[in-house]
Design a protein around this motif. Structure first.
Motif, PDB file in Angstrom:
ATOM      1  N   GLU A 177      11.833  -3.744   1.031  1.00  0.00           N
ATOM      2  CA  GLU A 177      12.142  -2.340   0.746  1.00  0.00           C
ATOM      3  C   GLU A 177      13.422  -1.910   1.442  1.00  0.00           C
ATOM      4  O   GLU A 177      14.255  -1.201   0.857  1.00  0.00           O
ATOM      5  CB  GLU A 177      10.967  -1.457   1.168  1.00  0.00           C
ATOM      6  CG  GLU A 177      11.113  -0.008   0.757  1.00  0.00           C
ATOM      7  CD  GLU A 177       9.870   0.809   1.067  1.00  0.00           C
ATOM      8  OE1 GLU A 177       9.544   1.700   0.279  1.00  0.00           O
ATOM      9  OE2 GLU A 177       9.227   0.548   2.116  1.00  0.00           O
ATOM     10  N   ARG A 178      13.619  -2.335   2.683  1.00  0.00           N
ATOM     11  CA  ARG A 178      14.849  -1.975   3.409  1.00  0.00           C
ATOM     12  C   ARG A 178      16.087  -2.502   2.690  1.00  0.00           C
ATOM     13  O   ARG A 178      17.144  -1.869   2.703  1.00  0.00           O
ATOM     14  CB  ARG A 178      14.804  -2.530   4.840  1.00  0.00           C
ATOM     15  CG  ARG A 178      13.913  -1.750   5.783  1.00  0.00           C
ATOM     16  CD  ARG A 178      14.172  -2.130   7.221  1.00  0.00           C
ATOM     17  NE  ARG A 178      13.873  -3.535   7.484  1.00  0.00           N
ATOM     18  CZ  ARG A 178      12.674  -3.988   7.861  1.00  0.00           C
ATOM     19  NH1 ARG A 178      11.660  -3.145   7.999  1.00  0.00           N
ATOM     20  NH2 ARG A 178      12.491  -5.266   8.093  1.00  0.00           N
ATOM     21  N   ARG A 179      15.965  -3.650   2.078  1.00  0.00           N
ATOM     22  CA  ARG A 179      17.081  -4.254   1.365  1.00  0.00           C
ATOM     23  C   ARG A 179      17.281  -3.661  -0.032  1.00  0.00           C
ATOM     24  O   ARG A 179      18.290  -3.939  -0.682  1.00  0.00           O
ATOM     25  CB  ARG A 179      16.843  -5.760   1.201  1.00  0.00           C
ATOM     26  CG  ARG A 179      17.020  -6.591   2.445  1.00  0.00           C
ATOM     27  CD  ARG A 179      16.649  -8.038   2.148  1.00  0.00           C
ATOM     28  NE  ARG A 179      17.123  -8.964   3.166  1.00  0.00           N
ATOM     29  CZ  ARG A 179      18.306  -9.555   3.170  1.00  0.00           C
ATOM     30  NH1 ARG A 179      19.160  -9.298   2.189  1.00  0.00           N
ATOM     31  NH2 ARG A 179      18.662 -10.389   4.121  1.00  0.00           N
ATOM     32  N   GLY A 180      16.323  -2.906  -0.509  1.00  0.00           N
ATOM     33  CA  GLY A 180      16.371  -2.461  -1.892  1.00  0.00           C
ATOM     34  C   GLY A 180      15.975  -3.544  -2.870  1.00  0.00           C
ATOM     35  O   GLY A 180      16.292  -3.474  -4.064  1.00  0.00           O
ATOM     36  N   ALA A 181      15.244  -4.554  -2.387  1.00  0.00           N
ATOM     37  CA  ALA A 181      14.877  -5.705  -3.210  1.00  0.00           C
ATOM     38  C   ALA A 181      13.515  -5.561  -3.857  1.00  0.00           C
ATOM     39  O   ALA A 181      13.113  -6.431  -4.637  1.00  0.00           O
ATOM     40  CB  ALA A 181      14.901  -6.981  -2.361  1.00  0.00           C
ATOM     41  N   ALA A 182      12.765  -4.512  -3.542  1.00  0.00           N
ATOM     42  CA  ALA A 182      11.438  -4.316  -4.128  1.00  0.00           C
ATOM     43  C   ALA A 182      11.124  -2.830  -4.179  1.00  0.00           C
ATOM     44  O   ALA A 182      11.539  -2.059  -3.306  1.00  0.00           O
ATOM     45  CB  ALA A 182      10.369  -5.053  -3.317  1.00  0.00           C
ATOM     46  N   GLN A 183      10.373  -2.457  -5.200  1.00  0.00           N
ATOM     47  CA  GLN A 183       9.769  -1.134  -5.274  1.00  0.00           C
ATOM     48  C   GLN A 183       8.393  -1.254  -4.620  1.00  0.00           C
ATOM     49  O   GLN A 183       7.527  -1.974  -5.127  1.00  0.00           O
ATOM     50  CB  GLN A 183       9.634  -0.686  -6.726  1.00  0.00           C
ATOM     51  CG  GLN A 183      10.960  -0.538  -7.461  1.00  0.00           C
ATOM     52  CD  GLN A 183      11.707   0.710  -7.050  1.00  0.00           C
ATOM     53  OE1 GLN A 183      11.145   1.807  -6.974  1.00  0.00           O
ATOM     54  NE2 GLN A 183      12.999   0.563  -6.767  1.00  0.00           N
ATOM     55  N   VAL A 184       8.204  -0.598  -3.487  1.00  0.00           N
ATOM     56  CA  VAL A 184       6.980  -0.750  -2.704  1.00  0.00           C
ATOM     57  C   VAL A 184       6.114   0.491  -2.888  1.00  0.00           C
ATOM     58  O   VAL A 184       6.599   1.620  -2.763  1.00  0.00           O
ATOM     59  CB  VAL A 184       7.302  -0.987  -1.219  1.00  0.00           C
ATOM     60  CG1 VAL A 184       6.020  -1.130  -0.402  1.00  0.00           C
ATOM     61  CG2 VAL A 184       8.166  -2.245  -1.064  1.00  0.00           C
ATOM     62  N   THR A 185       4.820   0.288  -3.161  1.00  0.00           N
ATOM     63  CA  THR A 185       3.910   1.387  -3.486  1.00  0.00           C
ATOM     64  C   THR A 185       2.656   1.310  -2.623  1.00  0.00           C
ATOM     65  O   THR A 185       2.436   0.322  -1.901  1.00  0.00           O
ATOM     66  CB  THR A 185       3.486   1.300  -4.957  1.00  0.00           C
ATOM     67  OG1 THR A 185       2.527   0.238  -5.125  1.00  0.00           O
ATOM     68  CG2 THR A 185       4.674   1.031  -5.876  1.00  0.00           C
TER      69      THR A 185
END
Length: 376
Positions: free
Chosen positions: A310-318
């Motif tokens: 998430e910090r990298r913008g590599a995943a949408q975390v829910t």
């Protein structure tokens, strides 16, 4: 070096999941570096055991159920013990991808009896358990685990749980992430615009029902989207099909059955978005493989690497609810530049943190003193 890895089960349905992918990836990289590497396992499939898995030499025997009602724990084949004995005898080091099961128990016992150096990698599968079966099994299993020259863990949390199982006399723990080879796909921008994928065992912990409920919400706002579930059924397929019918999603959501690893990688590369709604994942290989393929991912905070991605913008975390999963999927489906940024960030994460090359560098460092020590 002659390196033998042992994993419990290889199959054409991919049912044993991550440990097989991890073992095959590590062995392929070791072989590319000039080591003699092979995999020993049980096999479950429609054909005879293949000679290789993902290009790695495989020595396998058909899985038989020796202890009914215990899942992977109860699988074995008597000839596998002979193969383990022979292959261990010529190995410089054994690497056991260890769960609580008869294959792992046999591999550890053979390594100790043959006085071969070995390391264990538990993939989050050996954690404190209070059931009578686990306590009985651990009476034989844990003393053997303690004889390992090192235990590989994915996270600090996994290490704490394993240390509780092993007690103060356990081997040193080494943090080692899973690794994958960066893919060559051109990224999510050039794919179909609305192909949403679930690729995991249909087990309660993977929450395939949440995927279907998410699909219903997305379908109302994005009726052109298609949703596919792939994976071996471990008790949830009937409920998945019931929900598909209940939500009238027969034309939008399909169950495509299990896939072997090579087919799974190809399928991940074709998807627009990969969704993993699991409620407990230490270090999911399917997520890394999707990132390596340039496929944007949606996961839950229960995933052990979610915060870093998430910090990298590599995943949408829910939070894992169908509503938040749907919101994340819709963001990706409706925003092509966001998909492209997520794909690029995912590839960067693989190259910088989760590459199989860096993982294997560390493995070689662990194996070499292990092999020298065992030769004395």
């Amino acid at each position: 070096m002659r390196i033998v890895h042992v994993v419990t089960l290889v199959g054409d349905d991919g049912a044993y999941g991550g440990p097989v992918s991890v073992a095959a990836g590590q062995l392929a990289e070791l072989a590319a570096r000039g080591h003699e590497a092979e995999l020993v396992s049980l096999w479950r499939g429609a054909t005879a055991p293949p000679p290789t898995v993902d290009g790695v030499p495989l020595r396998a025997h058909r899985a038989r159920v020796l202890v009914p009602g215990q899942g992977f724990l109860g699988l074995f084949h008597p000839r596998l013990a002979v193969t383990l004995w022979r292959r261990a005898g010529r190995a410089d080091v054994l690497h056991v991808h260890a769960g609580r099961d008869l294959v792992s128990l046999a591999a550890l016992a053979v390594a100790v009896l043959r006085r071969r150096p070995f390391v264990v990698q538990t993939h989050g599968m050996v954690q404190p358990r209070r059931s009578a079966v686990a306590r009985l099994f651990d009476r034989c299993y844990v003393p053997l685990l303690r004889r390992a020259r090192g235990a590989l863990v994915l996270t600090g949390e996994e290490g704490a749980g394993l240390r509780e199982v092993l007690g103060p006399d356990g081997p040193p723990l080494h943090r080692l992430p899973n690794g994958v080879r960066p893919g060559t796909d051109g990224g999510a921008g050039g794919r179909g615009e609305a192909d949403v994928l679930f690729l995991a065992r249909l087990h309660a912990v993977k929450r395939p029902e949440a995927f279907v409920r998410m699909a219903a919400l997305v379908h109302r706002k994005h009726p052109g989207a298609s949703f596919t579930l792939h994976g071996a059924d471990e008790g949830r397929l009937a409920e998945v099909r019931r929900l598909i019918a209940e939500e009238d999603l027969g034309g939008a959501v399909a169950y495509g059955g299990p896939l072997d690893h090579a087919a799974a990688l190809r399928r991940l590369a074709r998807a627009t978005v990969y969704v993993l709604p699991s409620e407990a994942e230490v270090f999911p290989m399917s997520l890394l493989e999707a990132l390596a393929a340039g496929t944007p991912v949606v996961c839950t905070r229960a995933c052990g690497i979610a915060a870093g991605l998430e910090r990298r913008g590599a995943a949408q975390v829910t939070d894992g609810s169908p509503e938040q999963l749907a919101e994340a999927v819709l963001r990706l489906l409706e925003d092509r530049p966001l998909r492209e940024r997520a794909a690029a960030a995912g590839r960067a994460a693989v190259e910088e943190e989760y590459s199989i090359a860096s993982v294997t560098d560390r493995l070689e460092g662990l194996y070499r003193p292990t092999a020298r020590t065992g030769a004395r």
